[in-house]
Scaffold this active site. Structure first.
Site, mmCIF file in Angstrom:
data_model
loop_
_atom_site.group_PDB
_atom_site.id
_atom_site.type_symbol
_atom_site.label_atom_id
_atom_site.label_comp_id
_atom_site.label_asym_id
_atom_site.label_seq_id
_atom_site.Cartn_x
_atom_site.Cartn_y
_atom_site.Cartn_z
ATOM 1 N N ASP A 30 -26.030 -31.821 -37.765
ATOM 2 C CA ASP A 30 -24.592 -31.895 -37.512
ATOM 3 C C ASP A 30 -23.879 -31.296 -38.729
ATOM 4 O O ASP A 30 -23.810 -30.081 -38.864
ATOM 5 C CB ASP A 30 -24.260 -33.374 -37.259
ATOM 6 N N PHE A 58 -20.137 -35.353 -28.653
ATOM 7 C CA PHE A 58 -20.986 -36.448 -29.120
ATOM 8 C C PHE A 58 -21.991 -36.765 -28.033
ATOM 9 O O PHE A 58 -21.634 -37.011 -26.887
ATOM 10 C CB PHE A 58 -20.152 -37.678 -29.474
ATOM 11 N N LYS A 79 -25.746 -28.564 -33.866
ATOM 12 C CA LYS A 79 -24.315 -28.345 -33.607
ATOM 13 C C LYS A 79 -23.777 -27.485 -34.742
ATOM 14 O O LYS A 79 -23.149 -28.010 -35.673
ATOM 15 C CB LYS A 79 -23.564 -29.687 -33.667
HETATM 16 P P1 IMP Z 1 -25.548 -34.775 -40.505
HETATM 17 O O1 IMP Z 1 -25.951 -35.333 -41.825
HETATM 18 O O2 IMP Z 1 -24.069 -34.746 -40.328
HETATM 19 O O3 IMP Z 1 -26.182 -33.441 -40.169
HETATM 20 O O4 IMP Z 1 -25.926 -35.848 -39.439
HETATM 21 C C1 IMP Z 1 -27.107 -35.953 -38.838
HETATM 22 C C2 IMP Z 1 -27.181 -37.348 -38.223
HETATM 23 O O5 IMP Z 1 -25.939 -37.747 -37.622
HETATM 24 C C3 IMP Z 1 -28.179 -37.315 -37.123
HETATM 25 O O6 IMP Z 1 -29.456 -37.632 -37.592
HETATM 26 C C4 IMP Z 1 -27.645 -38.347 -36.160
HETATM 27 O O7 IMP Z 1 -28.154 -39.614 -36.484
HETATM 28 C C5 IMP Z 1 -26.147 -38.378 -36.378
HETATM 29 N N1 IMP Z 1 -25.420 -37.622 -35.333
HETATM 30 C C6 IMP Z 1 -24.785 -36.450 -35.459
HETATM 31 N N2 IMP Z 1 -24.239 -36.045 -34.292
HETATM 32 C C7 IMP Z 1 -24.566 -36.996 -33.385
HETATM 33 C C8 IMP Z 1 -24.310 -37.137 -31.966
HETATM 34 O O8 IMP Z 1 -23.694 -36.299 -31.274
HETATM 35 N N3 IMP Z 1 -24.815 -38.258 -31.391
HETATM 36 C C9 IMP Z 1 -25.517 -39.218 -32.074
HETATM 37 N N4 IMP Z 1 -25.793 -39.098 -33.393
HETATM 38 C C10 IMP Z 1 -25.312 -38.010 -34.046
#
Ligand code: IMP
Ligand code: MG
Length: 186
Positions: A107, A156, A135
């Site tokens: 994300d 989401f 994403k």
């Molecule tokens: P990042 O550190 O922002 O890349 O976040 C990654 C983590 O955020 C993932 O391992 C998920 O646990 C959570 N996450 C990000 N987007 C979603 C989503 O659309 N649904 C559920 N969990 C998400």
């Protein structure tokens, strides 16, 4: 019909089981191709990647090892909270090893880039990344996955390991959650 899917929070199914399986067949073949004949350590990021990682490793016919890390970034529903890391592999499990970090979704990129740095600091020989979902429009930290199953828009999603407030991880498909504030029709 899975009764979890008729919950008013669920808007629509994005990825069905057969699409998911076909894509993981492809990606696991790419991973085997990239590492063969070397041994490596798969490091799934708990809790979200437990479903994906278990489907993935069973399709890789190489002598890999497994060791888990734990990270949490979403504390209150949908917006990213502060990153909390815990339960790292021991030095003996990591030192000198090629590591494949596996997560449910890339994300903002903060989780995977922090974990990658941390594993390199602890002596991993090299660290590649594999994510089930990506994403790219949400990225805040510069990181591209080495392997990725699906790129999705900025919605989401839940299911196949991904949760909303701890729920829906056991859905066998990936579904989009209704945008916050939207009244559920019907
Ligand atoms: P990042 O550190 O922002 O890349 O976040 C990654 C983590 O955020 C993932 O391992 C998920 O646990 C959570 N996450 C990000 N987007 C979603 C989503 O659309 N649904 C559920 N969990 C998400
Ligand atoms: Mg996660």
């Amino acid at each position: 019909m899975n009764e979890l899917l008729v919950h008013p929070e669920i808007e629509r199914v994005l990825l069905r089981q057969n699409e998911i399986e076909d894509r993981i067949d492809r990606v696991s073949a790419d991973i085997a191709e990239a590492y063969r004949p070397h041994s490596f350590t798969v490091v799934p990021v708990l809790t979200g990647s437990f479903v994906f990682a278990s489907d993935l490793v069973r399709r890789i016919p190489l002598p890999l090892e497994l060791s888990f890390v734990w990270a949490r970034s979403y504390r209150d529903g949908r917006s990213p909270g502060e990153l909390e890391l815990g339960a790292f592999p021991t030095a003996a499990e990591i030192e000198g090893r090629s590591v494949l970090l596996v997560d449910d979704i890339l994300d903002t990129g903060r989780t995977l880039s922090s974990l990658r740095e941390e594993l390199l600091e602890r002596g991993a020989a090299d660290v590649k990344t594999c994510v089930f979902l990506d994403k790219p429009s949400r990225r805040q930290v510069e990181i591209e996955p080495d392997f990725r199953c699906f790129e999705i828009e900025d919605v989401f999603v839940v299911g196949y390991g991904l949760d909303f407030g701890g729920r829906y991880r056991n859905l066998p498909v990936v579904a989009a959650l209704r945008p916050q504030g939207d009244a559920a029709g019907g």
